[in-house]
Each structure stands twice: as structure tokens, then as C-alpha cells.
Scaffold this motif. Structure first.
Motif, PDB file in Angstrom:
ATOM      1  N   GLU A  91      -9.056  10.910   4.248  1.00 56.43           N
ATOM      2  CA  GLU A  91     -10.217  10.100   4.683  1.00 56.43           C
ATOM      3  C   GLU A  91      -9.848   8.610   4.802  1.00 56.43           C
ATOM      4  O   GLU A  91     -10.253   7.950   5.760  1.00 56.43           O
ATOM      5  N   THR A  92      -9.090   8.105   3.851  1.00 52.39           N
ATOM      6  CA  THR A  92      -8.782   6.670   3.845  1.00 52.39           C
ATOM      7  C   THR A  92      -7.345   6.369   4.276  1.00 52.39           C
ATOM      8  O   THR A  92      -7.043   5.260   4.732  1.00 52.39           O
ATOM      9  N   GLY A  93      -6.452   7.335   4.106  1.00 56.82           N
ATOM     10  CA  GLY A  93      -5.050   7.117   4.415  1.00 56.82           C
ATOM     11  C   GLY A  93      -4.308   6.357   3.343  1.00 56.82           C
ATOM     12  O   GLY A  93      -3.111   6.103   3.467  1.00 56.82           O
ATOM     13  N   ILE A  94      -4.989   5.992   2.257  1.00 62.13           N
ATOM     14  CA  ILE A  94      -4.379   5.246   1.163  1.00 62.13           C
ATOM     15  C   ILE A  94      -4.368   6.116  -0.093  1.00 62.13           C
ATOM     16  O   ILE A  94      -5.421   6.503  -0.609  1.00 62.13           O
ATOM     17  N   SER A  95      -3.199   6.421  -0.592  1.00 64.16           N
ATOM     18  CA  SER A  95      -3.065   7.272  -1.776  1.00 64.16           C
ATOM     19  C   SER A  95      -3.135   6.456  -3.048  1.00 64.16           C
ATOM     20  O   SER A  95      -2.679   5.310  -3.099  1.00 64.16           O
ATOM     21  N   ALA A 128      -4.651  11.481   1.032  1.00 66.34           N
ATOM     22  CA  ALA A 128      -5.958  10.838   1.230  1.00 66.34           C
ATOM     23  C   ALA A 128      -6.335  10.865   2.712  1.00 66.34           C
ATOM     24  O   ALA A 128      -6.250   9.845   3.388  1.00 66.34           O
ATOM     25  N   PHE A 171       0.627   4.563   1.811  1.00 66.97           N
ATOM     26  CA  PHE A 171      -0.034   5.293   2.883  1.00 66.97           C
ATOM     27  C   PHE A 171       0.263   6.788   2.780  1.00 66.97           C
ATOM     28  O   PHE A 171       1.425   7.184   2.677  1.00 66.97           O
ATOM     29  N   ASP A 177      -1.658  10.233   4.581  1.00 66.86           N
ATOM     30  CA  ASP A 177      -2.715  11.027   5.198  1.00 66.86           C
ATOM     31  C   ASP A 177      -2.870  12.371   4.483  1.00 66.86           C
ATOM     32  O   ASP A 177      -3.948  12.962   4.476  1.00 66.86           O
ATOM     33  N   GLN A 199       0.822  -1.206   0.000  1.00 64.09           N
ATOM     34  CA  GLN A 199       0.000   0.000   0.000  1.00 64.09           C
ATOM     35  C   GLN A 199       0.860   1.261   0.000  1.00 64.09           C
ATOM     36  O   GLN A 199       2.032   1.238   0.376  1.00 64.09           O
TER      37      GLN A 199
END
Length: 245
Positions: free
Chosen positions: A239-243, A237, A232, A234, A230
Motif C-alpha cells: 500500500e505504501t511501498g515503505i517497509s 508494504a 522501499f 512493494d 527509506q
């Protein structure tokens, strides 16, 4: 006690990552290009009561230095639980696709990309001895090709060419490495610490070093049910923490 090697750890985000992992009970090998600066950093940590730490001289641009660090660490421990590839450079600015000297590209890629590969390959056998090995590649939100093609992205106009390219390449390597290790206990992820106020950007970023380091630490301490492969972020992204890659 779990062990961790952090490259580029004598200052800034790398140093704070070491501090936070020490506070969580890890034994930290504090990787640094200049051993004297590493010793100073270690002394600073020990003066705060964080004693399970020692410096390891490692220049990620130098094959001999990486090999020597690998041999030294193998004498000190039979198991490495976490590798954090933190060392990185931005290169001379400004950078454009047509005007940036090719030697700038080579220098930036040597540290941000090739150095990561060589360090990872050097320490992989020690990592394989861990029951829960973790590899964290410290990247940048600027390594997202998807977002660089989105005119509404807040960093759309920020394109330091060699740096962006090196981090995009690092992200690609992270994906492939995670895939190669998908049927093992390894967790391999890329982490964007965010636009943080450090020497790296002349303290222009709005983020804090403790917050940035906490993002790296989170990926370094993932449980068995945590994700792998993944990106990561913040910052990219919230809201999800996943770019997106």
C-alpha cells in the motif's frame, strides 16, 4: 548524460536494471566480477541497440579489485551520478543461528555488507561531483527486523540467519549513510526488489526480473523532492511501498 555504476550487473536483476537505465538515457558502467561475462552482457545490450554501456571489472569481496575499479572509473569520467550496490549472495543453505558455520557468516557479510561499504567509500568522491547523486543499496525484505518479530508476516518462518543478518546490517548502514549525507543533494535508499525468480533462489520466486529492476530504477532516478533514508519494498508494504525497518 548521467552515469551509473551497477555492481553484480552481468545477469539477472542487475543486468535488467542496466537495460532499463540505458533506455532512460543513462551511461552504464556494468560492474562484474568476471570481465568476460561482463563483456558478454555488454554485447547483448549493444545488440539490442543500447550502446552507452561498458564493463567494469569489480569484485566487491576484493579490496584491490575495488580500488582498481575506482581508479579506472576516475580515468573514464569525472562524475558518477548513481551507484547501485546490487552484488549479493545468499550463502550455503540451510542456515540456523546455532548450526551455520561461522565462515558462511563471514562470506555472506563480506559481499552483502562490507563490500557495499568499501565500494561506497571508494566511489563517494566521484558521486560528490554530481548535482543529484543517488545511492541505492539492494537489500531484501528479509532484512526487516520488525517484520521478523511479527508472527502474522507471510515470511515469518523464513530465517536464513547469515543472509537475514547481513541485510539487516546493510539496512542499518543505509540509515546512517543517509543521515550523514542529509544536508547534501544525495538520496540514499535501500530497495527490496521482491521475491523474484532468479538464479539466486533457483527461480523459486513469483516476481519477475523486469518488475524487480523497475523498483531499483525508481530509487536510482528519484527527483530532488524524493525521499532519502527509506526502505522501499512493494512486497512488504504494497500500500505504501515503505517497509518497516
Amino acid at each position: 548524460m548521467k552515469t551509473v555504476l551497477i555492481t553484480g550487473a552481468n545477469k539477472s536483476i542487475g543486468f535488467e536494471t542496466a537495460r532499463q537505465l540505458l533506455q532512460q538515457g543513462y551511461y552504464v558502467y556494468l560492474g562484474c566480477r568476471d570481465i568476460k561475462k561482463g563483456e558478454q552482457a555488454v554485447n547483448q545490450l549493444k545488440s539490442a541497440g543500447l550502446n552507452e554501456v561498458e564493463p567494469i571489472e569489480i569484485d566487491v569481496d576484493d579490496t584491490r579489485s575495488i580500488k582498481a575499479a575506482g581508479e579506472l572509473l576516475a580515468q573514464k569520467t569525472k562524475v558518477l551520478d548513481v551507484l547501485i550496490n546490487n552484488a549479493g549472495i545468499s550463502g550455503d543453505m540451510p542456515q540456523t543461528a546455532l548450526e551455520t558455520d561461522i565462515n558462511v557468516f563471514r562470506q555472506v557479510f563480506e559481499t552483502n555488507f562490507f563490500g557495499v561499504i568499501e565500494v561506497t567509500q571508494t566511489f563517494i568522491n566521484l558521486l560528490r561531483q554530481s548535482s543529484a547523486p543517488r545511492i541505492v543499496n539492494v537489500t531484501s525484505g528479509l532484512g526487516s527486523l520488525t517484520l521478523h518479530n511479527d508472527p502474522t508476516w507471510k515470511y515469518y518462518g523464513v530465517k536464513p540467519t547469515s543472509y537475514v543478518s547481513s541485510k539487516a546490517a546493510l539496512n542499518a548502514y543505509t540509515i546512517v549513510l543517509a543521515n550523514n549525507l542529509q544536508d547534501t543533494p544525495f538520496k540514499v535508499n535501500a530497495v527490496d526488489p521482491g521475491y523474484t525468480a532468479t538464479d539466486f533462489n533457483h527461480h523459486s520466486g513469483p516476481g519477475t526480473v523486469p518488475d524487480a529492476a523497475a523498483r531499483v530504477v525508481k530509487a536510482a532516478t528519484l527527483g530532488a523532492d524524493g525521499p532519502t533514508g527509506q526502505f522501499f519494498s512493494d512486497d512488504n508494504a504494497p500500500e505504501t511501498g515503505i517497509s518497516p525497518w
